[in-house]
Design an enzyme around this catalytic site. Structure first.
Site, PDB file in Angstrom:
ATOM      1  N   GLY A 257       9.095  -2.575 -57.390  1.00  0.00           N
ATOM      2  CA  GLY A 257       7.940  -1.736 -57.113  1.00  0.00           C
ATOM      3  C   GLY A 257       6.606  -2.446 -57.284  1.00  0.00           C
ATOM      4  O   GLY A 257       6.531  -3.604 -57.719  1.00  0.00           O
ATOM      5  N   HIS A 258       5.535  -1.730 -56.952  1.00  0.00           N
ATOM      6  CA  HIS A 258       4.190  -2.314 -57.006  1.00  0.00           C
ATOM      7  C   HIS A 258       3.787  -2.653 -58.442  1.00  0.00           C
ATOM      8  O   HIS A 258       4.140  -1.976 -59.394  1.00  0.00           O
ATOM      9  CB  HIS A 258       3.154  -1.395 -56.357  1.00  0.00           C
ATOM     10  CG  HIS A 258       3.112  -0.004 -56.902  1.00  0.00           C
ATOM     11  ND1 HIS A 258       2.543   1.044 -56.219  1.00  0.00           N
ATOM     12  CD2 HIS A 258       3.546   0.532 -58.060  1.00  0.00           C
ATOM     13  CE1 HIS A 258       2.623   2.135 -56.934  1.00  0.00           C
ATOM     14  NE2 HIS A 258       3.232   1.859 -58.064  1.00  0.00           N
TER      15      HIS A 258
END
Length: 354
Positions: A257-258
């Protein structure tokens, strides 16, 4: 096994040459000029092949083995049949990995459309503002965006997309169908087929009319010697960067994920999911289908069993398993107690199946 047209045998190295490359020792010098062409498992190794063993579990297979050499530790030399030359190594597994890379260098990178392929395919699109160093291979239908930079010796596979402003280091392999956007990629990086690097992170804020998309203006930074598996996705950061540390290896179908930051030389097996802003240390090993919640910190050297669910910070060097992830001894003890209870219930019911 029949001749492998995809990864043909090496022209040949003498056992002495191979030993020198591996830092190994030829146990009997009379075999030092035997020629090695390929690697193979013990059970079907034949003339010209080198294989390896790590324990006595292979003793039965050794009886029918016809390899030209076996790599093993000194403690196992006595079980090797006398007709098979031995290469002695303190780390046979690593030595075999080095031997494979030496004998089959083409298998260490993404496979190109043909072994003689070179240059830029006329069926590729390269923006005129892109900057390519020498000996870059661009396969058919690849797209290289404006102001992208690609280092010497790198290969861009068929149908791959390198976005505007992306920087790819030297001797990288970006495989067919992969896309790399909003990213800086170091040297000697391998990105396998269909991987997606640098797309939006998953960020939304609830609003009166529904979910409001949060802008994602960060980057993905991939350091040297990283390998990323097929169909793995690595989101760019929201406002900071997503970072994959030097030497880290990520298997197929993982989701990063970011704003995630992963340290150096960490191993992540297939179908692992790491939520936004988690921090994974260096030397961490994460088993398949494990999940790490957002904003969690996993310490250096930690090991997570397959299927673990991490919802609390984990200390460095520990071994963990279960949901929620806890010290592996606790998890295994709980599992044993649960199985014992199930067994007792079955006995009380006269052995009926639940």
């Amino acid at each position: 096994m029949e001749y492998n047209r995809f990864f043909p045998p090496h022209d040949g190295l003498s056992l002495r040459e191979l030993a020198n490359h591996l830092g190994a020792e030829v146990a009997d010098e009379k075999f030092s000029e035997l020629v090695i062409h390929s690697v193979a498992p013990v059970y079907r190794a034949a003339k010209g092949d080198v294989c390896y063993i790590l324990s006595r579990k292979n003793m039965d297979e050794l009886r029918s083995c016809n390899a030209s050499a076996i790599i093993c530790a000194t403690a196992l030399q006595s079980i090797i049949p006398s007709h098979i030359p031995v290469l002695l190594s303190d780390n046979p597994h690593a030595a075999f990995a080095q031997a494979g890379a030496l004998l089959h260098p083409q298998a260490m990178r993404a496979v190109t459309v043909g072994k003689d392929a070179s240059g830029i395919s006329p069926a590729a699109f390269v923006d005129p503002t892109a900057r390519l160093e020498a000996n870059v291979l661009i396969e058919p239908m690849a797209v290289i965006g404006a102001d992208a930079e690609i280092g010497e010796g790198s290969q861009i596979g068929a149908g791959a997309v390198i976005g505007a402003g992306v920087k790819i280091g030297r001797n990288c392999s970006i495989s067919a169908g992969a896309s790399v956007l909003c990213a800086y990629v170091g040297n000697n990086v391998i990105i396998h087929n269909g991987a997606r690097i640098g797309q939006d992170g998953f960020g939304y804020a609830p609003g009166p009319a529904g979910m409001l998309k949060i802008v994602q203006i960060g980057r993905v930074i991939i350091q040297d010697n990283v390998e990323i598996g097929a169909n793995t996705t690595i989101d760019r950061g929201t406002m900071d960067d997503t970072v994959i540390g030097e030497g880290t290896k990520i298997d197929n179908q993982a989701q990063i994920g970011h704003n995630v930051r992963i340290g150096r030389h960490t191993a992540i097996v297939s179908q692992v999911g790491i939520a936004g802003s988690a921090k994974i240390g260096s030397g961490v090993q994460i088993g398949g289908q494990a999940g790490v919640a957002g904003h969690i910190h996993v310490g250096d050297g930690a090991q997570l069993a397959a299927g673990s669910g991490v919802i609390f910070d984990l200390a460095p060097g520990g071994r963990y398993g279960g949901v929620p992830a806890r010290p592996i001894k606790d998890f295994l003890r709980e599992m044993a107690e649960t199985m014992a209870k199930i067994g007792n219930r079955k006995k009380m019911r006269g052995g009926e199946n639940d």
